[in-house]
Design a protein around this motif. Structure first.
Motif, PDB file in Angstrom:
ATOM      1  N   SER A  90       0.831  -1.199   0.000  1.00  0.00           N
ATOM      2  CA  SER A  90       0.000   0.000   0.000  1.00  0.00           C
ATOM      3  C   SER A  90       0.866   1.250   0.000  1.00  0.00           C
ATOM      4  O   SER A  90       2.002   1.245   0.464  1.00  0.00           O
ATOM      5  N   VAL A  91       0.296   2.296  -0.561  1.00  0.00           N
ATOM      6  CA  VAL A  91       0.928   3.607  -0.641  1.00  0.00           C
ATOM      7  C   VAL A  91      -0.130   4.625  -0.239  1.00  0.00           C
ATOM      8  O   VAL A  91      -1.294   4.521  -0.662  1.00  0.00           O
ATOM      9  N   ASN A  92       0.250   5.598   0.563  1.00  0.00           N
ATOM     10  CA  ASN A  92      -0.691   6.654   0.946  1.00  0.00           C
ATOM     11  C   ASN A  92      -1.194   7.391  -0.281  1.00  0.00           C
ATOM     12  O   ASN A  92      -0.409   7.714  -1.178  1.00  0.00           O
ATOM     13  N   HIS A  93      -2.472   7.693  -0.287  1.00  0.00           N
ATOM     14  CA  HIS A  93      -3.060   8.502  -1.350  1.00  0.00           C
ATOM     15  C   HIS A  93      -3.000   9.962  -0.912  1.00  0.00           C
ATOM     16  O   HIS A  93      -3.600  10.355   0.088  1.00  0.00           O
ATOM     17  N   THR A  94      -2.233  10.737  -1.637  1.00  0.00           N
ATOM     18  CA  THR A  94      -2.136  12.175  -1.397  1.00  0.00           C
ATOM     19  C   THR A  94      -2.570  12.858  -2.687  1.00  0.00           C
ATOM     20  O   THR A  94      -1.841  12.803  -3.690  1.00  0.00           O
ATOM     21  N   PRO A  95      -3.756  13.456  -2.722  1.00  0.00           N
ATOM     22  CA  PRO A  95      -4.274  14.023  -3.977  1.00  0.00           C
ATOM     23  C   PRO A  95      -3.310  14.969  -4.683  1.00  0.00           C
ATOM     24  O   PRO A  95      -3.235  14.975  -5.915  1.00  0.00           O
ATOM     25  N   GLU A  96      -2.517  15.732  -3.925  1.00  0.00           N
ATOM     26  CA  GLU A  96      -1.589  16.695  -4.519  1.00  0.00           C
ATOM     27  C   GLU A  96      -0.478  16.019  -5.322  1.00  0.00           C
ATOM     28  O   GLU A  96       0.181  16.654  -6.134  1.00  0.00           O
ATOM     29  N   GLN A  97      -0.245  14.728  -5.096  1.00  0.00           N
ATOM     30  CA  GLN A  97       0.810  14.021  -5.822  1.00  0.00           C
ATOM     31  C   GLN A  97       0.316  13.454  -7.150  1.00  0.00           C
ATOM     32  O   GLN A  97       1.115  12.986  -7.936  1.00  0.00           O
ATOM     33  N   HIS A  98      -0.987  13.498  -7.377  1.00  0.00           N
ATOM     34  CA  HIS A  98      -1.568  13.027  -8.643  1.00  0.00           C
ATOM     35  C   HIS A  98      -1.056  11.633  -9.005  1.00  0.00           C
ATOM     36  O   HIS A  98      -0.495  11.424 -10.087  1.00  0.00           O
ATOM     37  N   ILE A  99      -1.239  10.686  -8.110  1.00  0.00           N
ATOM     38  CA  ILE A  99      -0.812   9.303  -8.354  1.00  0.00           C
ATOM     39  C   ILE A  99      -1.770   8.637  -9.332  1.00  0.00           C
ATOM     40  O   ILE A  99      -2.988   8.731  -9.179  1.00  0.00           O
ATOM     41  N   THR A 100      -1.184   7.977 -10.324  1.00  0.00           N
ATOM     42  CA  THR A 100      -1.971   7.176 -11.253  1.00  0.00           C
ATOM     43  C   THR A 100      -1.346   5.782 -11.333  1.00  0.00           C
ATOM     44  O   THR A 100      -0.140   5.628 -11.144  1.00  0.00           O
ATOM     45  N   THR A 101      -2.177   4.789 -11.588  1.00  0.00           N
ATOM     46  CA  THR A 101      -1.708   3.416 -11.690  1.00  0.00           C
ATOM     47  C   THR A 101      -2.740   2.584 -12.430  1.00  0.00           C
ATOM     48  O   THR A 101      -3.931   2.888 -12.392  1.00  0.00           O
ATOM     49  N   LYS A 102      -2.277   1.540 -13.097  1.00  0.00           N
ATOM     50  CA  LYS A 102      -3.184   0.590 -13.750  1.00  0.00           C
ATOM     51  C   LYS A 102      -3.387  -0.640 -12.878  1.00  0.00           C
ATOM     52  O   LYS A 102      -4.412  -1.294 -12.971  1.00  0.00           O
ATOM     53  N   GLU A 103      -2.397  -0.959 -12.050  1.00  0.00           N
ATOM     54  CA  GLU A 103      -2.451  -2.191 -11.268  1.00  0.00           C
ATOM     55  C   GLU A 103      -3.104  -2.026  -9.896  1.00  0.00           C
ATOM     56  O   GLU A 103      -3.540  -2.996  -9.299  1.00  0.00           O
ATOM     57  N   GLY A 104      -3.122  -0.817  -9.384  1.00  0.00           N
ATOM     58  CA  GLY A 104      -3.625  -0.603  -8.028  1.00  0.00           C
ATOM     59  C   GLY A 104      -5.068  -0.176  -8.000  1.00  0.00           C
ATOM     60  O   GLY A 104      -5.670   0.158  -9.014  1.00  0.00           O
TER      61      GLY A 104
END
Length: 181
Positions: free
Chosen positions: A125-139
């Motif tokens: 798991s990785v923290n979701h921080t909206p300001e980092q704009h995380i994108t992923t296909k697998e998660g």
């Protein structure tokens, strides 16, 4: 959860560098749980230059990192648990990017990077921080965490500077620009 000491998008967080000012617009992190490898690709390197001393500092830092002849880097202490560490620089589409490859002995080693492993659920798991704009296909996003299957390679991309404050945008310079000057 523990405090994260490695920031994927700040180059100096991987090295023993004070006042590091080189960042990446886009960072892709790939983790292969079977081989216990993590790869971090930082694209579109830039800095914020507000004075001549900023420019000098960035050039000095870059010179130390880009001197491929020595091949020795002073890694951040937080990476001591990673037995194999490789760092490279490449030009892609006229932009510089870095590629770090690390191996880890235990899933708990990844905590320093803000990646946690739940053995019972066999998931990372990785923290979701909206300001980092995380994108992923697998998660998949579950409340405040991105969750990843512990048996398969997965990756996620961060773009934390998409919403850079206007007051800093005018000082933002691509690393190529600084080197070429």
């Amino acid at each position: 959860m523990e405090t994260v000491k490695i920031l994927f998008f700040i180059l100096s967080s991987f090295f023993k560098t004070e006042g590091g000012q080189i960042a990446a617009d886009k960072t892709t992190v790939t983790i292969d749980p079977k081989s216990r490898e993590i790869e971090i690709v930082q694209e579109n390197l830039f800095t914020v230059i507000q004075s001549e001393s900023d420019s000098t500092l960035v050039l000095e830092q870059w010179k130390k990192l880009s001197d491929q002849k020595t091949g020795t880097y002073t890694w951040a202490r937080d990476l001591d648990a990673f037995p194999i560490k490789n760092f490279g620089i490449e030009a892609v589409n006229n932009n510089l990017q870095t590629r770090l490859k690390l191996t880890y002995a235990s899933e708990s080693d990844l905590r320093v990077m803000g990646i946690w492993y739940d053995k019972g659920k066999n998931q990372f798991s990785v923290n979701h921080t909206p300001e980092q704009h995380i994108t992923t296909k697998e998660g998949r996003l579950n409340d405040n965490y991105w969750l990843f299957d512990g048996d398969r390679t997965f990756s996620f991309t961060l773009e934390p500077f998409l919403e850079m404050p206007e007051r800093f945008k005018k000082f933002k310079k691509g690393l190529n620009e600084i080197i070429d000057e």
